[in-house]
Design a protein around this motif. Structure first.
Motif, short mmCIF file in Angstrom:
data_model
loop_
_atom_site.label_atom_id
_atom_site.label_comp_id
_atom_site.label_asym_id
_atom_site.label_seq_id
_atom_site.Cartn_x
_atom_site.Cartn_y
_atom_site.Cartn_z
N LYS A 24 61.92 16.18 23.25
CA LYS A 24 62.64 16.76 22.11
C LYS A 24 61.77 16.63 20.88
N TRP A 114 53.53 17.48 20.73
CA TRP A 114 53.76 18.86 21.17
C TRP A 114 52.46 19.68 21.10
N LEU A 119 52.40 22.93 23.58
CA LEU A 119 53.77 23.45 23.70
C LEU A 119 54.21 24.18 22.44
N ASP A 120 55.07 25.16 22.64
CA ASP A 120 55.65 25.93 21.55
C ASP A 120 56.76 25.10 20.91
N GLN A 121 56.57 24.71 19.67
CA GLN A 121 57.56 23.87 18.98
C GLN A 121 58.86 24.61 18.68
N ASN A 122 58.84 25.92 18.73
CA ASN A 122 60.04 26.69 18.45
C ASN A 122 61.13 26.49 19.51
N ILE A 123 60.74 26.04 20.72
CA ILE A 123 61.76 25.84 21.74
C ILE A 123 62.51 24.53 21.53
N GLY A 124 61.89 23.55 20.87
CA GLY A 124 62.56 22.32 20.49
C GLY A 124 62.81 21.30 21.59
N LYS A 126 61.82 20.51 26.01
CA LYS A 126 61.02 20.94 27.17
C LYS A 126 61.12 19.90 28.26
#
Length: 133
Positions: A24, A114, A119-124, A126
């Motif tokens: 998260k 992240w 990783l794409d931080q927009n997904i919040g 993973k």
């Protein structure tokens, strides 16, 4: 869902060689997502540091303070230092920045982790695995 009906977790899944968890995105700086300072060392941390917070059952009353863990996502791994717990029992108060309680399978991490994992931080959030190192 009303805040008092969110579950309270006192334990987490067993830690194995590759423990499944949810990464998260969180901020560890003063006045940000984490609320107060970290449990380990009573300090705030830059979002550029390789640090994490573990769900309360994995944190084990500060037993993991200062330990490095290996975080793996999409075949890429990084190491981060445990500096805090992600509280699975309490929440919705000033000490927790009025955030809800964590689930029992959370590894909170700032942008640095992240980014290092690509990783794409927009997904919040993973799906990941982590292990003691």
């Amino acid at each position: 869902m009303a805040r008092d009906t969110y579950p309270h977790y006192h334990c987490s899944p067993p830690v194995i060689a590759t423990t499944k968890a949810v990464l998260k995105l969180n901020k560890f700086e003063k006045g940000k997502d984490r609320g107060g300072p970290s449990e380990c060392g009573n300090a705030y941390h830059s979002n550029e540091e390789m640090v994490v917070a573990l769900s309360i059952g994995w944190f084990k009353n500060m037993a993991h303070c200062g330990h490095r863990i290996k975080v793996t996502a999409s075949s890429k791994s990084v190491y981060a230092k445990v500096v805090d717990e992600c509280d699975s029992i309490y929440g919705w108060d000033n000490d927790h920045n009025y955030e809800p309680r964590c689930s029992n399978n959370i590894v909170d991490a700032p942008q640095a982790v992240w980014n290092a994992l690509g990783l794409d931080q927009n997904i919040g959030m993973k799906g990941i695995t982590w292990s003691d190192e």
